[in-house]
Design a protein around this motif. Structure first.
Motif, PDB file in Angstrom:
ATOM      1  N   GLY A   8       0.801  -1.223   0.000  1.00  0.00           N
ATOM      2  CA  GLY A   8       0.000   0.000   0.000  1.00  0.00           C
ATOM      3  C   GLY A   8       0.824   1.258   0.000  1.00  0.00           C
ATOM      4  N   ASN A   9       0.412   2.200   0.802  1.00  0.00           N
ATOM      5  CA  ASN A   9       0.999   3.529   0.818  1.00  0.00           C
ATOM      6  C   ASN A   9       2.150   3.614   1.820  1.00  0.00           C
ATOM      7  OD1 ASN A   9       1.291   6.189   0.122  1.00  0.00           O
ATOM      8  ND2 ASN A   9      -0.298   6.914   1.490  1.00  0.00           N
ATOM      9  N   ILE A  10       3.240   2.896   1.547  1.00  0.00           N
ATOM     10  CA  ILE A  10       4.436   3.007   2.391  1.00  0.00           C
ATOM     11  C   ILE A  10       5.435   3.908   1.683  1.00  0.00           C
ATOM     12  CG2 ILE A  10       4.111   0.752   3.492  1.00  0.00           C
ATOM     13  CD1 ILE A  10       6.392  -0.318   1.696  1.00  0.00           C
ATOM     14  N   LYS A  13      11.538   4.901   1.665  1.00  0.00           N
ATOM     15  CA  LYS A  13      12.497   4.528   2.702  1.00  0.00           C
ATOM     16  C   LYS A  13      12.063   3.244   3.413  1.00  0.00           C
ATOM     17  CE  LYS A  13      14.890   6.096   6.755  1.00  0.00           C
ATOM     18  NZ  LYS A  13      15.070   7.035   7.809  1.00  0.00           N
ATOM     19  N   THR A  14      10.797   3.149   3.789  1.00  0.00           N
ATOM     20  CA  THR A  14      10.283   1.937   4.437  1.00  0.00           C
ATOM     21  C   THR A  14      10.434   0.737   3.507  1.00  0.00           C
ATOM     22  OG1 THR A  14       8.724   3.224   5.755  1.00  0.00           O
ATOM     23  CG2 THR A  14       8.242   0.875   5.485  1.00  0.00           C
ATOM     24  N   CYS A  15      10.130   0.943   2.239  1.00  0.00           N
ATOM     25  CA  CYS A  15      10.289  -0.106   1.233  1.00  0.00           C
ATOM     26  C   CYS A  15      11.732  -0.606   1.190  1.00  0.00           C
ATOM     27  CB  CYS A  15       9.873   0.440  -0.130  1.00  0.00           C
ATOM     28  SG  CYS A  15      10.308  -0.608  -1.517  1.00  0.00           S
ATOM     29  N   PHE A  28      11.028  -8.868  -3.686  1.00  0.00           N
ATOM     30  CA  PHE A  28      10.242  -7.785  -4.271  1.00  0.00           C
ATOM     31  C   PHE A  28       9.025  -7.484  -3.428  1.00  0.00           C
ATOM     32  CE2 PHE A  28       8.252 -11.597  -5.850  1.00  0.00           C
ATOM     33  CZ  PHE A  28       6.902 -11.296  -5.914  1.00  0.00           C
ATOM     34  N   LEU A  29       8.501  -6.277  -3.635  1.00  0.00           N
ATOM     35  CA  LEU A  29       7.220  -5.882  -3.061  1.00  0.00           C
ATOM     36  C   LEU A  29       6.582  -4.848  -3.970  1.00  0.00           C
ATOM     37  CD1 LEU A  29       7.423  -2.843  -1.651  1.00  0.00           C
ATOM     38  CD2 LEU A  29       8.579  -4.116   0.128  1.00  0.00           C
ATOM     39  N   LEU A  30       5.312  -4.635  -3.744  1.00  0.00           N
ATOM     40  CA  LEU A  30       4.539  -3.683  -4.525  1.00  0.00           C
ATOM     41  C   LEU A  30       4.017  -2.616  -3.575  1.00  0.00           C
ATOM     42  CD1 LEU A  30       3.468  -3.445  -7.476  1.00  0.00           C
ATOM     43  CD2 LEU A  30       1.407  -4.590  -6.685  1.00  0.00           C
ATOM     44  N   ARG A  31       4.112  -1.341  -3.988  1.00  0.00           N
ATOM     45  CA  ARG A  31       3.631  -0.240  -3.159  1.00  0.00           C
ATOM     46  C   ARG A  31       3.036   0.837  -4.053  1.00  0.00           C
ATOM     47  NH1 ARG A  31       6.976   4.227  -3.411  1.00  0.00           N
ATOM     48  NH2 ARG A  31       9.051   3.873  -4.225  1.00  0.00           N
TER      49      ARG A  31
END
Length: 124
Positions: A8-10, A13-15, A28-31
């Protein structure tokens, strides 16, 4: 969006912290994109760097490789040699929200108040 790797809305930097913590090439991740409303960012860890790929809804002025769903996109890029720096291998799952525990405490005295019994409840 109910994908376990969608955060979501991260912030960026958090990613980066989440991917670096995992520390495996292909993680991997999706944001949500911070700079482009409506766009998503597919963020991939490779050789201690984070690569970010923007995902747009269909538009006329964007080079196209079209997928019906995000799952289809992820499935395609799990295969080698699809144009990413590395194929997607390790989804970084979003943390589960903390579970709320209910604790019962002892009630002082006989516990009666106008003929009703009460139990004190504390949320941890």
């Amino acid at each position: 969006m109910e994908l376990p790797f969608y955060h979501g809305n991260i912030t960026r930097k958090t990613c980066e912290e989440l991917l670096s913590k995992k520390g495996k090439d292909g993680s991997f991740l999706l944001r949500e994109s911070e700079s482009m409303a409506g766009a998503l960012c597919l963020c991939v860890f490779f050789e201690q760097l984070i690569y970010t790929y923007r995902i747009f809804r269909e538009s006329e002025d964007v080079p196209k490789r079209v997928f019906k769903t995000i799952k289809d996109l992820i499935y395609a890029y799990e295969k080698p040699n699809q144009g990413l720096v590395v194929n997607l291998r390790y989804p970084v799952r979003r943390p589960k929200p903390p579970r709320r525990r209910i604790r019962k405490s002892k009630v002082e005295g006989d516990g009666d108040y106008d003929g009703k019994r009460f139990i004190s409840v504390f949320l941890a």
